[in-house]
Design a protein around this motif. Sequence first.
Motif, PDB file in Angstrom:
ATOM      1  N   LYS A   1      45.330  30.608  38.845  1.00 49.26           N
ATOM      2  CA  LYS A   1      46.632  30.068  39.189  1.00 49.26           C
ATOM      3  C   LYS A   1      47.064  30.666  40.513  1.00 49.26           C
ATOM      4  O   LYS A   1      46.956  31.850  40.726  1.00 49.26           O
ATOM      5  N   GLU A   2      47.581  29.847  41.397  1.00 52.48           N
ATOM      6  CA  GLU A   2      48.014  30.304  42.709  1.00 52.48           C
ATOM      7  C   GLU A   2      49.375  29.726  43.033  1.00 52.48           C
ATOM      8  O   GLU A   2      49.714  28.639  42.598  1.00 52.48           O
ATOM      9  N   GLU A   3      50.165  30.463  43.804  1.00 54.86           N
ATOM     10  CA  GLU A   3      51.467  30.005  44.255  1.00 54.86           C
ATOM     11  C   GLU A   3      51.462  30.036  45.772  1.00 54.86           C
ATOM     12  O   GLU A   3      51.837  31.029  46.375  1.00 54.86           O
ATOM     13  N   TYR A  19      43.684  36.411  36.402  1.00 56.19           N
ATOM     14  CA  TYR A  19      42.456  36.378  35.604  1.00 56.19           C
ATOM     15  C   TYR A  19      42.560  35.235  34.604  1.00 56.19           C
ATOM     16  O   TYR A  19      43.664  34.730  34.320  1.00 56.19           O
ATOM     17  N   SER A  20      41.439  34.875  34.006  1.00 55.38           N
ATOM     18  CA  SER A  20      41.428  33.806  33.003  1.00 55.38           C
ATOM     19  C   SER A  20      42.263  34.168  31.774  1.00 55.38           C
ATOM     20  O   SER A  20      42.735  33.277  31.075  1.00 55.38           O
ATOM     21  N   TYR A  42      44.948  44.436  40.586  1.00 54.61           N
ATOM     22  CA  TYR A  42      44.865  44.983  39.234  1.00 54.61           C
ATOM     23  C   TYR A  42      43.535  44.629  38.580  1.00 54.61           C
ATOM     24  O   TYR A  42      42.916  43.630  38.934  1.00 54.61           O
ATOM     25  N   ASP A  43      43.144  45.428  37.587  1.00 56.86           N
ATOM     26  CA  ASP A  43      41.985  45.050  36.790  1.00 56.86           C
ATOM     27  C   ASP A  43      42.454  44.082  35.702  1.00 56.86           C
ATOM     28  O   ASP A  43      43.648  43.785  35.591  1.00 56.86           O
ATOM     29  N   SER A  44      41.526  43.574  34.899  1.00 55.12           N
ATOM     30  CA  SER A  44      41.860  42.538  33.916  1.00 55.12           C
ATOM     31  C   SER A  44      42.743  43.047  32.777  1.00 55.12           C
ATOM     32  O   SER A  44      43.264  42.253  31.999  1.00 55.12           O
ATOM     33  N   ASN A  65      34.435  42.077  40.841  1.00 53.66           N
ATOM     34  CA  ASN A  65      34.053  41.111  39.817  1.00 53.66           C
ATOM     35  C   ASN A  65      35.036  41.235  38.662  1.00 53.66           C
ATOM     36  O   ASN A  65      35.750  42.238  38.552  1.00 53.66           O
ATOM     37  N   GLU A  66      35.048  40.257  37.758  1.00 52.97           N
ATOM     38  CA  GLU A  66      35.959  40.334  36.605  1.00 52.97           C
ATOM     39  C   GLU A  66      35.666  41.534  35.724  1.00 52.97           C
ATOM     40  O   GLU A  66      36.541  42.034  35.036  1.00 52.97           O
TER      41      GLU A  66
END
Length: 87
Positions: A1-3, A19-20, A42-44, A65-66
Amino acid sequence: KEELIAKNGKFKGTAKHYYSNGQLWTERIYKDGEIWSVLSNYDSNGKPRESGNLKNGNGTLFLYNEDGRLREVTTYINGRIISNIKH
């Protein structure tokens, strides 16, 4: 998602990437279609992590990476990529 706001096909303004799982990944500022500054990273799980020192189009950006491993380090001058090291 992007704004993001696109003007003449170029992004400008603040963008939030997620993240997903819905957790905020990074918040960045874009200028004339180029990444300009990184406000947060941030991390997931929502823990802050190093994002580099990119500010006003100059400095480095760390991308992960995720799973949290460092993926690449990109260096910018005046908003343009001058170096990209993949890990």
